[in-house]
Design a protein around this motif. Sequence first.
Motif, mmCIF file in Angstrom:
data_model
loop_
_atom_site.group_PDB
_atom_site.id
_atom_site.type_symbol
_atom_site.label_atom_id
_atom_site.label_comp_id
_atom_site.label_asym_id
_atom_site.label_seq_id
_atom_site.Cartn_x
_atom_site.Cartn_y
_atom_site.Cartn_z
ATOM 1 N N GLU A 51 -0.696 14.195 3.056
ATOM 2 C CA GLU A 51 -1.300 13.047 2.393
ATOM 3 C C GLU A 51 -0.757 11.783 2.885
ATOM 4 O OE1 GLU A 51 -3.567 11.217 -0.525
ATOM 5 O OE2 GLU A 51 -3.851 13.072 0.433
ATOM 6 N N TRP A 52 0.565 11.749 3.322
ATOM 7 C CA TRP A 52 1.264 10.630 3.894
ATOM 8 C C TRP A 52 0.647 10.012 4.803
ATOM 9 C CZ3 TRP A 52 3.544 9.587 8.570
ATOM 10 C CH2 TRP A 52 3.461 10.816 9.689
ATOM 11 N N PHE A 53 -0.271 10.634 5.797
ATOM 12 C CA PHE A 53 -0.860 10.008 6.799
ATOM 13 C C PHE A 53 -2.696 9.627 6.644
ATOM 14 C CE2 PHE A 53 -1.950 9.967 11.505
ATOM 15 C CZ PHE A 53 -1.213 9.010 11.752
ATOM 16 N N TRP B 175 0.893 -1.201 0.022
ATOM 17 C CA TRP B 175 -0.165 -0.015 -0.029
ATOM 18 C C TRP B 175 1.049 1.231 -0.014
ATOM 19 C CZ3 TRP B 175 0.044 -4.273 3.324
ATOM 20 C CH2 TRP B 175 -0.894 -4.986 2.971
ATOM 21 N N ALA B 176 0.404 2.428 -0.763
ATOM 22 C CA ALA B 176 1.501 3.374 -0.950
ATOM 23 C C ALA B 176 0.538 4.484 -1.135
ATOM 24 C CB ALA B 176 2.282 3.177 -1.725
ATOM 25 N N ASN B 177 1.296 5.587 -0.684
ATOM 26 C CA ASN B 177 0.956 7.113 -1.275
ATOM 27 C C ASN B 177 1.995 7.991 -1.801
ATOM 28 O OD1 ASN B 177 -1.847 7.258 -0.365
ATOM 29 N ND2 ASN B 177 -1.513 7.986 1.543
ATOM 30 N N ILE B 178 1.994 8.269 -2.954
ATOM 31 C CA ILE B 178 2.934 8.864 -3.643
ATOM 32 C C ILE B 178 2.384 10.177 -4.360
ATOM 33 C CG2 ILE B 178 2.898 7.584 -5.537
ATOM 34 C CD1 ILE B 178 5.716 7.743 -6.072
ATOM 35 N N ASP B 179 3.136 11.203 -4.218
ATOM 36 C CA ASP B 179 2.784 12.442 -5.044
ATOM 37 C C ASP B 179 3.938 13.544 -4.915
ATOM 38 O OD1 ASP B 179 1.598 14.320 -6.598
ATOM 39 O OD2 ASP B 179 -0.412 13.989 -5.941
ATOM 40 N N ASP B 180 3.671 14.884 -5.140
ATOM 41 C CA ASP B 180 4.639 15.629 -4.814
ATOM 42 C C ASP B 180 4.298 16.327 -3.463
ATOM 43 O OD1 ASP B 180 6.146 15.464 -7.038
ATOM 44 O OD2 ASP B 180 5.263 17.511 -8.285
ATOM 45 N N ASN B 181 5.319 16.581 -2.295
ATOM 46 C CA ASN B 181 5.174 17.367 -1.204
ATOM 47 C C ASN B 181 4.000 16.523 -0.218
ATOM 48 O OD1 ASN B 181 6.959 19.029 -2.236
ATOM 49 N ND2 ASN B 181 5.351 20.029 -3.327
ATOM 50 N N ILE B 182 3.926 15.318 -0.355
ATOM 51 C CA ILE B 182 2.781 14.706 0.570
ATOM 52 C C ILE B 182 3.106 14.894 1.917
ATOM 53 C CG2 ILE B 182 2.383 13.134 -1.224
ATOM 54 C CD1 ILE B 182 3.625 11.023 0.446
ATOM 55 N N PHE B 183 4.393 15.227 2.387
ATOM 56 C CA PHE B 183 4.406 15.190 3.832
ATOM 57 C C PHE B 183 4.361 16.727 4.213
ATOM 58 C CE2 PHE B 183 7.312 11.796 2.989
ATOM 59 C CZ PHE B 183 7.089 10.892 3.981
#
Length: 742
Positions: free
Chosen positions: A696-698, A684-692
Motif C-alpha cells: 500500500e505504501w507504493f 499526501w500520505a498512506n497510513i495503516d497497519d503493515n503497508i510495507f
Amino acid sequence: MKQHFILLAFLVCFHGFSQDLKEDDVKVGLVLSGGGAKGLAHIGVLKVLDSLGVRVDYVAGTSMGAIIGSLYASGYSGNELDSIFRALDFDKLINDDLPRASKAFYERTNSERYAVTLPFEKFKIKLPSALSRGQNVYGLISKLTLNVNDIEDFSKLPIPFFCIATNAETGKEVILDKGVLAQAVMASGALPSLFQPVMINNEMLIDGGVVNNYPIDELREKGVDVIIGVDVQDGLSTREELTSAPDVLMQINNFRTINDMKTKVKKTDIYIKPNIKDFNVVSFSEGDQIIAKGAEAAISCLNSLDSLVSKQIKKPNEQIKKPTHDSININAIILKGNEKYSRAYILGKLKLKGNEKISYKKFNEGVNNLIATNNFDYFQYELKKAENKEEYNLITQLTETEINTFLKLGIHYDELYKSAALINLTKKRLFLNNDIATLDIILGDNVRYNFEYFIDKGFYWSIGVKSRYNQFNKNINAQFLLNDQQNVLGLNKADTQLQDQTNQIYLQTLFRKDFALSLGLEHKRLEIKSETFSLNSSTDEFIFEKTDYVSAFGNLKLDTYDNKYFPKRGLYFNGDIQTYFYASSFNTTFKNFSIVKADMGYTFSFSDKLAFNLQTSGGFKIGDNSTKTLDFALGGYGNNLINNFIPFLGYDFISLVGNSFVKASLIADYEIFKKNYITLEGNWANIDDNIFETGEWFTLPDYRGYALGYAIDTFIGPVQVKYSYSTEQRKSVWFFNVGFWF
C-alpha cells in the motif's frame, strides 16, 4: 525654493576657498563626519570626487565617516564602496546575526526557542553593555582591509588616515593613527548602547562622535592646504518633531555638536552638506537614496571642485591593489586572553591547525563557529604578514564571557498545547568548562518541562542527559487507543488526556559540524485516559495506558537548513530506530518491538523571495503489534511534536493512525515583503497497519491535504495562520500559532 537651496549650497561650497592657493601642488584633506546610516552619503560624495579626478592626500573621519574613510584610504574607489555597501544586509551585520550553520545543535535550539535572553548573576538581571558585540562589522572591515593589514602606521596607507574615538572612562578625545586598522575603526564607530566598547592600549574606547564628530582641526595639523568636509550630522529638531523620548535624547546630544559646527564650517574650504533630513541614523534600508543625496550635494559644488583639480599637479593613483580574499596561508596562531577554554577547544571551533592554506570563506566560518558558542564577549584578531610576506600569523585577543547564567523567556500558542509561557534557566560551566544545563518550565493550559545537561566534546563522544514532561487534552482517533478486541465498541473519537514523561541518557558524536550520531537508553512513562466512556460505572474515567517503557535508540541527523521556520536552502535528514524491550505490568500483552522512522527535506530557491521545500518521511514497526499507543499518528500542524506524532495538513491532530506510513509534502514560501510570507502547501500520505508488507505504501495516496497560509517572522517567533482543506473529508481545518515552538 529649490533654486534658493542650490544657490545657498553653491555659495557655501566657496566658503573659505578664496584663500591664496600655492602656485605649486595643492595638498587636499578630506574630513567625514559621523551620522550612522546617513554616513552612506559619503559614498556618493566620493564617487563624484573620483569622477572629477580630485586627489585626496589625507582622510580623517569619525564613526561612519571613519569606516568609509578607512576603506577609501585603503584603496577602494567610490564606485567600489557603492557596490560593497549596496550588497550588505545591515540587519544581520549590526545585530551579530550569525549563520545558522555556525551554531552547534543545542545552540540552534536556544536561538530558535526563546524570544528574550537576559544575563543573570547573583539573582539579579545583568543587562549587556550593548545590543551588539560588533563581531560581524569587525569581520567585514578586517576582510576588506586585508591588503593593508601589515601597515601599522596609518600615515603609510595608500592615502594617510586617522580617526577619532572617545575614552569612555575619562571622556577625552583619542586620535587613532597607529595599530590595527579594523580595531581603530571599530572603536571610532562603537556607538554607545549599540556596540560594546573596544579595548585598545588598555583604554576603553567608544564612538568618537561623543567628543569630536568632525575632526577638522586635527586634519589641518597634518599640513593640508585645502579641506573638503562632508557633514551628515543631524540639525536641531523643532517642537513638532520632538515627539518621543529618543527624539529628545538625540536633540540633547546634538546641542554640543551643532554648536561646534558653527565654527568648524567656517574652517572648511569646500563644505558639502547633503540634504538627508528625511533619513535617520538607522535608515540603512534606504541606503541607495542616501548615497544619491551625497552625490547630488557634491555635484552642487562642481565649480569649486573643478577649480581645485586644476591646481593639483600630481594626479591620483590610477589603481591600487585590492585584496582578493580567495585564500590565506596561516603560519603561526597566537592566542591571548583564554583562561577557561583551552587552545585545543578554540582551534577546534576555528577549524585551524596552523601552517595551512585556507579560503577566507572557511576562515570566516571558523570565526563564526567560535562566536556562536556565546562563550566569548569579543574576539579581536589580526592577520599579520609573516617574514616571507606570503603567509600570515593569526594573532588573537579573546575576552571570555564571565556571566554563565541566563534567564530566557518565550511565549507560544497552538491548537494542541494551547497558550504557553516559557521560563528557562540556562547555566554554562556548571561542573566543567564545556558543559551546559538548561531547564524549561512551561506554564499555561498544559504545564510542561524540559531539562537537558550536555557535556560538549565536539567531534569526540559527547554525553547528554534529557528529561521532559508533556501533556495535552485532545479529541483523538480511538484506533490509537484501542486494540482489536476493544474496538468492537465502535468508538470513533475519544476526548483524551495524554501525559508523557521521557528520560534519556545518550552519547553523541559529530562526523562533521551538521551531522550528528546519537546512541542511548530511554525510559518513558506514558499515561492516557479519557472521560468519554468508562467500562466501570464506579469510575469517572477510563485508563487506556499507564505504562513504563524502556528502550534503546540510535539517531542520525543532518541539518544544513539556513532557517528552521522559513528555509531558503539546505538539506535535512533525521533517521531514528528505537527498540522497546521492557514494559511495566499495566501492558500485559507487551512483547518486544522496534520502530524505524526517517524524514528528509531539501530546500532550494529560485530567487531571494521564492523558496521551495520538498519533504518526505516514513516509518514502520517491527515485531509485536499489540501496543498501539506508540504507533504513528498523522494530523495537525506544528514542530517539536513528541513520540510518533506527525503533522499532516487537512486533518486535526492524531486523526490518521497505523503502525506504518509514508508521507510527501511540497511547500512554497514567498516573501512578499521583509519577514512576511505567503505559503502554499500540499501533503499526501498512506497510513495503516503493515503497508510495507501489503504494498500500500507504493500506491496512490489515500489521504491528501492542502493549505494556504500567511506568516510574519517576529522577534517572538513566527506568527502563522493556515487554512487547510482535505479532499477526502471535504472539510477544512484552521491552524493558528504564535511564537517559537517548544
